[in-house]
Design an enzyme around this catalytic site. Sequence first.
Site, PDB file in Angstrom:
ATOM      1  CG  HIS A 248      -5.536 -69.767  76.225  1.00 48.46           C
ATOM      2  ND1 HIS A 248      -6.423 -70.517  75.473  1.00 48.46           N
ATOM      3  CD2 HIS A 248      -5.989 -68.479  76.162  1.00 48.46           C
ATOM      4  CE1 HIS A 248      -7.353 -69.722  74.987  1.00 48.46           C
ATOM      5  NE2 HIS A 248      -7.121 -68.485  75.393  1.00 48.46           N
ATOM      6  CD  GLU A 249      -4.738 -65.318  77.651  1.00 48.54           C
ATOM      7  OE1 GLU A 249      -4.672 -64.602  76.625  1.00 48.54           O
ATOM      8  OE2 GLU A 249      -5.811 -65.764  78.099  1.00 48.54           O
TER       9      GLU A 249
ATOM     10  CG  HIS B 194      -4.884 -65.642  72.318  1.00 48.76           C
ATOM     11  ND1 HIS B 194      -5.736 -66.020  71.302  1.00 48.76           N
ATOM     12  CD2 HIS B 194      -5.556 -65.889  73.480  1.00 48.76           C
ATOM     13  CE1 HIS B 194      -6.857 -66.475  71.818  1.00 48.76           C
ATOM     14  NE2 HIS B 194      -6.777 -66.417  73.135  1.00 48.76           N
TER      15      HIS B 194
ATOM     16  CD  GLU C 284     -10.325 -67.292  73.155  1.00 50.04           C
ATOM     17  OE1 GLU C 284      -9.849 -67.985  74.083  1.00 50.04           O
ATOM     18  OE2 GLU C 284      -9.954 -66.132  72.915  1.00 50.04           O
TER      19      GLU C 284
END
Length: 302
Positions: free
Chosen positions: A149-150, A153, A227
Amino acid sequence: MMRIGLFLLTNLAVIVVFSIVFGILSRFFGIGGVHTAGGLNYTSLAIMCGIYGMVGSMVSLFISKWMAKRSTGTVVIKTPSNATEQWLVDTVAKQARAVNIGMPEVGIFNNSQPNAFATGWNKNKALVAVSSGLLQNMNQDEVEAVLAHEIGHVANGDMVTLALIQGVVNAFVMFFARIIGSFVDRTVFKNTSDSPGIGYFVTSIVMDILLGFLASAIVMWFSRLREFRADEMGAKLASKDKMISALDALRPSAQRPDQMPESMKAFAISSGQTQGFSIANLFRSHPTLDDRIAALRAYNPS
């Protein structure tokens, strides 16, 4: 309670400083030709606000990684000292290669609540950090999904896009704040001179803060969208089941109070929100975990 990230706070501080500098230069040196005998020169004002607005945003962007480390106490893993740290570095390296970005710095910060964040001005020089609580309370599959997930980003360039959006918002805020300031100065303070008076300067600074607060809803809207996109990247790099399991494990509890600094919650993978619509939710940096899980269940990774 609104969760505004360190980026936004730093940006607001920079804008207020530039507002004061802008006013001094305009008042005493006539720089920019913003103030004329007939009032404001809107073309010059728009140009100056655009420049100052973007500078404030870019300053926030370029110092974001440094400020994140300081505010969370993140310790960067330079040389792994145990198997867990080695696995973290290897996993981030594998995911970074999969999305064709440079290897980020990997760090750990002390927080009993499972959490993580990514930041940095350049996708090839980013920082990915996880909390000690995340490592203690999540299994390896869930940690892998959080890291993915990070990385999402970083790969999506969210910080740069956020800075650009914030810069445009800054410009509009400064522009309209000075129009209001000029109106108040001339109508309320009855200033008929060719130069702006105290009413202009005070009103402009106050409106910078008030309009900046309201305009942050636009930036937070984008933050919520990013997100969902990062969750999708987590599903691609790890798996949808791992990502859903990780989100479910992020729910706070009384036994694990969230110790994430308020200034960093917009950057974190988890930020508590109430369900349903409320004015406060317009200023939330994250969608609810329930909404994110529902979106993932409907998502089909290609």
